[in-house]
Design an enzyme around this catalytic site. Structure first.
Site, PDB file in Angstrom:
ATOM      1  N   CYS A 130       0.817  -1.232   0.000  1.00 48.53           N
ATOM      2  CA  CYS A 130       0.000   0.000   0.000  1.00 48.53           C
ATOM      3  C   CYS A 130       0.847   1.277   0.000  1.00 48.53           C
ATOM      4  O   CYS A 130       0.338   2.354  -0.270  1.00 48.53           O
ATOM      5  CB  CYS A 130      -0.957   0.007   1.182  1.00 48.53           C
ATOM      6  SG  CYS A 130      -2.082  -1.390   1.161  1.00 48.53           S
ATOM      7  N   HIS A 277      -3.383   7.055   2.895  1.00 45.47           N
ATOM      8  CA  HIS A 277      -3.774   5.777   2.280  1.00 45.47           C
ATOM      9  C   HIS A 277      -5.174   5.398   2.762  1.00 45.47           C
ATOM     10  O   HIS A 277      -5.458   5.404   3.967  1.00 45.47           O
ATOM     11  CB  HIS A 277      -2.753   4.705   2.657  1.00 45.47           C
ATOM     12  CG  HIS A 277      -3.212   3.327   2.326  1.00 45.47           C
ATOM     13  ND1 HIS A 277      -3.678   2.991   1.075  1.00 45.47           N
ATOM     14  CD2 HIS A 277      -3.316   2.210   3.078  1.00 45.47           C
ATOM     15  CE1 HIS A 277      -4.038   1.726   1.074  1.00 45.47           C
ATOM     16  NE2 HIS A 277      -3.836   1.228   2.281  1.00 45.47           N
ATOM     17  N   ASN A 307     -10.213  -0.134  -0.083  1.00 41.35           N
ATOM     18  CA  ASN A 307      -8.755  -0.016  -0.006  1.00 41.35           C
ATOM     19  C   ASN A 307      -8.169  -0.549  -1.319  1.00 41.35           C
ATOM     20  O   ASN A 307      -8.228  -1.746  -1.580  1.00 41.35           O
ATOM     21  CB  ASN A 307      -8.261  -0.834   1.196  1.00 41.35           C
ATOM     22  CG  ASN A 307      -6.752  -0.785   1.374  1.00 41.35           C
ATOM     23  OD1 ASN A 307      -6.026  -0.428   0.450  1.00 41.35           O
ATOM     24  ND2 ASN A 307      -6.288  -1.153   2.553  1.00 41.35           N
TER      25      ASN A 307
END
Ligand code: UT7
Length: 356
Positions: A130, A277, A307
């Protein structure tokens, strides 16, 4: 033979005018696959509910690619749009951040470059889960500063739907597919869009917190032993120790953001938008609280896309610009945390760029 009159120094990052060569954001493009998967749809096939997912994460829906669509396809779509946004198809390096490459070998970036008509340019993947997009920006900016490249296409693209265990409610409700890309060009550190530095880090002692255990050399090597047990088919899936990841994500993103603020010379309350994020709205708010930043400065688009790992920050940037939440001249702080574990932050004053 070296020309004695050639005083070019490969480590010198100043241009002929003596100014530093900095990476400047010149274009932004995104793509999400059309299929929307709602919380309601997931609750029909696994033991979960719209209420649990919304209150524990903030997510209401995500996009999943249809079978036959791979990460490279999303990367090409976002890359095309970023090049259009930048007003030029010319780049001399492609960096693709992904956790879900088209193949274990080769990297996905060369084929993406080829499909974008960028045949012959160097192209490589970055694997920082990520945090991949921020790592990709730093890597591209390094290439610009070193004079290796003038214009770089940095893409974050993922098809997590291909590695999620459909029976695992702790991961399947969280992740989505998508891609976001930016064009960076060589420019001046004082220009809007100039990336103002980076704070990057990792802690490999925590590698088991976010992992696809199977498929790599560790498992293949173990399987070659005479007394090796049969590999568990679940090892092909993504696994996450959510609670622990949550804690580390807050601590690391807050510390990394603080370090980046110091590097940029910005006070936390002078930041117009925090683009963290997009893992969990509770993480984003906790980071804002730790930084002493108002929660409403936090960009949130995970409600719409979930996500999306390496695609998360460019997708959030694009949605925030489209929603009028980021306008030219705004101070934007970006921070990510992901598997590895890895983390990274950067910042810029938003330039006059129209995302596609
Ligand atoms: O992208 C890289 C970074 N990733 C992240 O930052 C993710 C960080 N972690 C998180 O966002 C959160 O930890 C999760 C959203 C993954 C989980 O939320 P949580 O508040 O930490 O829940 P939990 O894991 O402590 O689970 C609480 C309860 C458990 O039940 P019991 O043991 O209390 O009976 C879980 O089994 O919720 C249960 N649960 C669910 N229930 C309904 C876990 N997943 C679900 C689900 N639906 N999907």
């Amino acid at each position: 033979m070296t020309d004695a009159t050639d005083t070019t120094d490969a480590t010198d990052t100043t241009d002929a005018s003596g100014r530093g060569r900095t990476a400047v954001l010149a274009g932004l493009g995104t793509f999400v696959p059309p299929r929307v998967v709602t919380n309601e749809e997931l609750s029909r096939t696994m033991d979960t509910s719209d209420e649990w997912i919304r209150t524990r994460t903030g997510i209401t829906q995500r996009h999943w690619a249809d079978p036959g669509t791979a990460t490279g396809d999303l990367a090409v779509a976002a890359g095309e749009r970023a090049l259009k946004s930048a007003g030029s198809g010319e780049v001399d390096l492609v960096v693709l951040a992904t956790t879900t490459p088209d193949h274990p070998c080769p990297a996905t970036a060369p084929e993406v470059a080829f499909r974008l008509g960028l045949e012959g340019v160097p192209a490589y993947d970055v694997a920082a889960v990520c945090s991949g997009f921020v790592y990709g920006l730093a890597s591209a900016a390094g290439a610009i500063a070193a004079g290796i490249a003038e214009r770089v296409l940095v893409i974050g693209a993922e098809t997590y739907s291909t590695i999620l265990d459909p029976q695992d409610r702790t991961t399947s409700v969280i992740f989505g597919d998508g891609a976001g890309a930016v064009v960076l060009r060589a420019g001046d550190p004082t220009e809007p869009g100039a990336l103002l530095g980076y704070d990057l880090g990792s802690d490999g002692s925590l590698k088991d917190l976010i992992i696809v255990p199977g498929g790599g050399s560790r498992q293949r090597s173990a399987a070659a032993a005479a007394d090796a047990p049969e590999p568990d088919p679940a090892d092909a899936y993504f696994a996450m120790q959510g609670k622990s990841v949550f804690r580390h994500a807050v601590t690391r993103m807050a510390a990394s953001s603080q370090a980046m603020l110091e590097r940029a010379g910005w006070a936390a309350d002078s930041v117009d938008r925090f683009v963290g994020h997009q893992a969990n709205v509770r993480i984003l708010h906790a980071v804002a609280d730790q930084l002493g930043m108002a929660r409403d400065r936090t960009v949130v688009n995970l409600d719409r896309v979930g996500n999306t790992s390496a695609a998360s920050i460019p997708l959030a940037l694009s949605d925030a610009v489209a929603d009028g939440l980021i306008t030219p001249g705004d101070r934007v702080l970006m921070s990510a945390f992901g598997g590895g574990v890895t983390w990274g932050s950067t910042a810029l004053v938003w330039p006059d760029v129209t995302p596609y």
